[in-house]
Design a protein around this motif. Structure first.
Motif, short mmCIF file in Angstrom:
data_model
loop_
_atom_site.label_atom_id
_atom_site.label_comp_id
_atom_site.label_asym_id
_atom_site.label_seq_id
_atom_site.Cartn_x
_atom_site.Cartn_y
_atom_site.Cartn_z
N PRO A 47 0.84 -1.14 -0.08
CA PRO A 47 -0.06 0.04 0.05
C PRO A 47 0.73 1.29 0.02
O PRO A 47 1.96 1.04 0.60
CB PRO A 47 -0.76 -0.13 1.28
N VAL A 48 0.40 2.25 -0.66
CA VAL A 48 1.12 3.50 -0.65
C VAL A 48 0.18 4.66 -0.23
O VAL A 48 0.79 5.53 0.56
CB VAL A 48 1.26 3.93 -2.15
N ALA A 49 -0.85 4.79 -0.41
CA ALA A 49 -1.67 6.04 0.08
C ALA A 49 -3.25 5.41 0.09
O ALA A 49 -3.60 4.62 -0.49
CB ALA A 49 -1.82 7.05 -0.81
N TYR A 50 -3.95 6.03 0.96
CA TYR A 50 -5.18 5.63 1.36
C TYR A 50 -6.33 6.76 1.43
O TYR A 50 -5.64 7.55 2.43
CB TYR A 50 -5.29 4.58 2.41
N GLY A 51 -7.47 6.77 1.10
CA GLY A 51 -8.25 7.97 1.40
C GLY A 51 -9.67 7.33 1.72
O GLY A 51 -10.12 6.73 1.05
N SER A 52 -10.13 7.52 3.15
CA SER A 52 -11.41 7.29 3.36
C SER A 52 -12.49 7.96 2.58
O SER A 52 -12.32 9.21 2.24
CB SER A 52 -11.60 7.25 5.00
N SER A 53 -13.51 7.51 3.04
CA SER A 53 -15.08 8.33 2.54
C SER A 53 -15.14 9.54 3.42
O SER A 53 -15.66 10.57 2.68
CB SER A 53 -16.20 7.44 2.65
#
Length: 123
Positions: A47-53
């Protein structure tokens, strides 16, 4: 059915920038979480980047301060802005969307992956 199309990869010199895009099309009701992953030759996908709702974001330690994940909800598109690129960022980058899809008269939550885009950073 939903399709994800990634673009924006390429060859760049160390210190340069690239902006990856992941455009989703099809029977989309809404996008929940979004993520970018990468896989270098001989290594596992990470994983590199994550964005939640809700708008919160998380980044791998190796890219913090250099990469930014964002989205355009109107266009069902997510982005990964990559600055100050390093040779160790070289990998195939994949987007991953957790979205709500129109299905059978209702909405169903599903997970989709993009086809991957190659990013090569030369020293």
């Amino acid at each position: 059915q939903v399709q994800l199309v990634e673009s924006g990869g390429g060859l760049v010199q160390a210190g340069g920038s690239l902006r990856l895009s992941c455009a989703a099309s099809g029977s989309i009701f809404s996008i929940n979480a979004m993520g970018w992953y990468r896989q270098a030759p001989g290594k596992q996908r990470e994983p590199v980047a994550y964005g939640s709702s809700g708008g919160s974001t998380n980044y791998a330690d190796s890219v913090k301060g250099r990469f930014t994940i964002s989205r355009d909800n109107a266009k069902n598109t997510v982005f990964l802005q990559m600055n100050s690129l390093k040779p160790e960022d070289t990998a195939v980058y994949y987007c991953n969307l957790d979205l709500n899809e129109y299905f059978g008269g209702g909405v169903k939550r599903r997970d989709y992956w993009g086809q991957g885009t190659q990013v090569t950073v030369s020293s």
